[in-house]
Design an enzyme around this catalytic site. Structure first.
Site, mmCIF file in Angstrom:
data_model
loop_
_atom_site.group_PDB
_atom_site.id
_atom_site.type_symbol
_atom_site.label_atom_id
_atom_site.label_comp_id
_atom_site.label_asym_id
_atom_site.label_seq_id
_atom_site.Cartn_x
_atom_site.Cartn_y
_atom_site.Cartn_z
ATOM 1 N N SER A 146 2.142 -50.429 -18.143
ATOM 2 C CA SER A 146 1.151 -49.420 -18.397
ATOM 3 C C SER A 146 0.161 -49.293 -17.823
ATOM 4 C CB SER A 146 0.987 -49.737 -19.956
ATOM 5 O OG SER A 146 0.685 -51.255 -20.442
ATOM 6 N N ASN A 179 -3.255 -58.738 -27.929
ATOM 7 C CA ASN A 179 -2.945 -57.806 -28.745
ATOM 8 C C ASN A 179 -3.790 -57.385 -29.390
ATOM 9 O OD1 ASN A 179 -0.117 -58.252 -28.196
ATOM 10 N ND2 ASN A 179 0.018 -60.082 -29.723
ATOM 11 N N THR A 206 -3.763 -8.541 -44.596
ATOM 12 C CA THR A 206 -3.614 -9.583 -45.272
ATOM 13 C C THR A 206 -1.865 -9.105 -45.028
ATOM 14 O OG1 THR A 206 -2.384 -8.213 -47.644
ATOM 15 C CG2 THR A 206 -4.350 -9.711 -46.992
ATOM 16 N N HIS A 207 -0.294 -10.050 -44.996
ATOM 17 C CA HIS A 207 0.613 -9.789 -44.551
ATOM 18 C C HIS A 207 0.698 -8.829 -42.717
ATOM 19 C CE1 HIS A 207 1.925 -10.133 -47.661
ATOM 20 N NE2 HIS A 207 1.234 -10.094 -48.476
ATOM 21 N N SER A 224 -2.143 -9.186 -13.438
ATOM 22 C CA SER A 224 -0.825 -9.195 -13.113
ATOM 23 C C SER A 224 -0.508 -8.875 -11.416
ATOM 24 C CB SER A 224 -0.067 -7.879 -13.853
ATOM 25 O OG SER A 224 1.111 -7.683 -13.894
HETATM 26 N N1 ARG Z 1 -0.175 -53.075 -22.760
HETATM 27 C C1 ARG Z 1 -0.383 -53.490 -23.604
HETATM 28 C C2 ARG Z 1 0.123 -52.290 -24.693
HETATM 29 O O1 ARG Z 1 -0.997 -51.447 -24.737
HETATM 30 C C3 ARG Z 1 -0.784 -54.346 -24.213
HETATM 31 C C4 ARG Z 1 -0.961 -55.260 -24.843
HETATM 32 C C5 ARG Z 1 0.364 -56.559 -24.699
HETATM 33 N N2 ARG Z 1 0.505 -57.359 -25.860
HETATM 34 C C6 ARG Z 1 1.750 -58.323 -25.260
HETATM 35 N N3 ARG Z 1 1.540 -59.663 -26.309
HETATM 36 N N4 ARG Z 1 2.447 -58.095 -24.318
HETATM 37 O O2 ARG Z 1 0.214 -52.368 -26.254
#
Ligand code: ARG
Length: 485
Positions: free
Chosen positions: A45, A132, A177-178, A299
């Site tokens: 990510s 997390n 209106t409308h 344009s």
């Molecule tokens: N990149 C993860 C997310 O955006 C971070 C958390 C990942 N946690 C895990 N247990 N894989 O959610």
């Protein structure tokens, strides 16, 4: 495709090569082999969550200080960690940081770099937390920061609307209106309607922010931790009201993102409505307003054209913003507690929605600021389409004491007469009117002009110029109070 370690897909992350078959440093103990290259691509990510770096480091510093205060970390290690994190923040801000897709996300990229900088002490930072609670905290901080900025931008947008409303408190235009001419209104009054909408939008963002004010940090993976951490201290340090009270909820809650997107969708819908009006008003057929060169395009083939592209794009942006809300709602529905990797899909669409909403607010503010109203054209249009028919009916009620339903009927006959004669209501002669209702006197003509009509709408929140100025004053005071607080 990627058997035997042959790489068929390189990382998309900053063009960097990833070491896809090397064991992951963070959990290599459990794994004999590294991830497939496709696994790395679907899993990483970092391409988008690098935007969380500032919030991630802020969260880590708060966590680190708390660990030291609780004697879970030594002061020396804590000092080294904090120094390293500050340096990393600078490296990223200055574009010197090399991101790696093999390290998945912003959290592990920063931690790996910290290890390069300060050695083994870096490994102690992750004590009593998990990615997390870390990502939930980072994302919440990001959404809060963005919410604050949007609330301020909406305030500036309201100011631009108020300035135009003040300049046009007496400018008469047709109210619809409308999309059929209904009754004359003032342009100032019309613009104030959007001030109200933006006010509710700000309220929704502020309200969502209040609920986004519990801190997930310290919930750890899902169950809390056995270390004697002080979650109140980290919550306070990060500007939250309190720690989130249930560790399972803390790591799996994305309501704050959904509420943000919901407020953003409604706000984008409002901007889209005004954008649509600008498109209509700036057409040659309406010619109520002129948009500035700064917010229009020409344009390539038709030299006469001045296209309201910015307004059209603002009208369209609601699509992706509402789409983001829909996407996240679908991701979250049916997810069992607690964290699921599905939740990594919470970020890209929200970032995109936030970026585009900010852009829309800023562009709309610029367009409103620059806009020139064509007062003569609006005034002339305000009288077309028998827009003072209600004034006529009201006069019959007020002066002749006619029941409104009867007055409506008499007025309808007068409108039909005017239509047959091809003239406006005020162009009918007194004799013509008296043929329909003999008690009508020439006093009727005092209510038929559009200026008379708007001036008479003095009920609270009505379109009379005095009411418009009262509401402008009320809004200016309110915005000044908010600025002061
Ligand atoms: N990149 C993860 C997310 O955006 C971070 C958390 C990942 N946690 C895990 N247990 N894989 O959610």
């Amino acid at each position: 495709m990627t058997q035997n370690g042959k790489k068929s897909h390189s990382s998309s992350c900053d063009g960097q090569e990833s070491s896809s078959k090397a064991q992951n440093k963070m959990w290599g103990g459990r794994f004999a082999a590294g991830p497939d290259a496709l696994m790395e691509r679907i899993n990483a990510s970092i391409d988008f969550d690098k935007r969380l770096y500032e919030q991630d480091i802020r969260g880590s510093i708060a966590h680190c200080r708390m660990l030291a205060a609780q004697n879970i970390l030594t002061d020396e290690d804590a000092a080294a960690i904090e120094r390293g994190l500050r340096e990393i923040r600078e490296e990223i801000a200055e574009g010197r940081f090399v991101f790696s897709a093999a390290l998945e996300d912003i959290h592990m990229n920063i931690e790996a770099r910290l290890r390069e900088k300060i050695g083994d002490a870096a490994g102690r930072l992750h004590t009593a937390r998990s990615r997390n609670d870390q990502v939930a905290t980072d994302f919440k901080l990001w959404v809060r920061d963005t919410t604050d900025r949007i609330i301020a931008q909406l305030g500036a947008y309201q100011q631009a609307l108020l300035d135009q409303a003040e300049a046009h408190a007496d400018t008469v235009m047709p109210g619809f209106t409308h999309l059929q001419a209904a009754q004359p209104v003032t342009f100032g009054h019309h613009l104030l309607a959007y001030v109200e909408m933006a006010g509710r939008d700000r309220g929704r963002f502020a309200d969502a922010r209040r609920r986004a004010n519990s801190c997930p940090l310290g919930a750890a993976a899902l169950a809390g931790t056995s270390f004697p951490i002080d979650r109140f201290a980290t919550a306070r340090a990060l500007g939250f009201d309190e720690p989130a009270a249930n560790s399972l909820d803390a790591v799996s809650d994305r309501d704050f993102a959904l509420e943000f997107l919901s407020a953003a969708s409604i706000c984008a819908m409002h901007l889209s409505r005004l954008a649509e009006e600008l498109v209509i008003w700036s057409s040659a057929q309406f010619d109520f307003v002129r948009l500035s060169d700064g917010f229009t395009t020409g344009s390539s083939i038709m030299p006469q054209k001045k296209n309201p592209d910015a307004a059209e794009l603002i009208r369209a942006k609601i699509g992706r913003i509402l789409g983001a809300q829909n996407a996240l709602m679908v991701v979250m529905k049916g997810l069992p507690l607690a964290y699921g990797k599905d939740m990594q899909e919470d970020k890209e669409a929200l970032f995109d929605a936030a970026d585009n909403l900010e852009l829309c607010i800023l562009a709309m503010t610029g367009m409103i600021r620059d806009l020139k109203a064509n007062e003569e054209r609006m005034h002339a249009a305000a009288g077309q389409g028998f827009t003072t028919a209600t004034d006529l009916a009201d006069w019959l009620v007020r002066v002749l004491n006619m029941p409104f339903r009867d007055a409506h009927h008499v007025t309808g006959r007068l409108v039909r007469l005017a239509e047959e004669q091809g003239c406006d209501l005020q162009d009918l002669t007194l004799e013509q009117m008296q043929a329909v209702e003999e008690r009508i006197t020439d006093e009727i003509f005092t209510v038929l002009g559009v200026d008379n009509s708007v001036a008479s709408r003095t009920s609270y929140g009505g379109t009379a110029p005095d009411q418009v100025r009262t509401q402008i004053r009320r809004w200016r005071e309110r915005l000044a109070e908010e600025d002061a607080s």
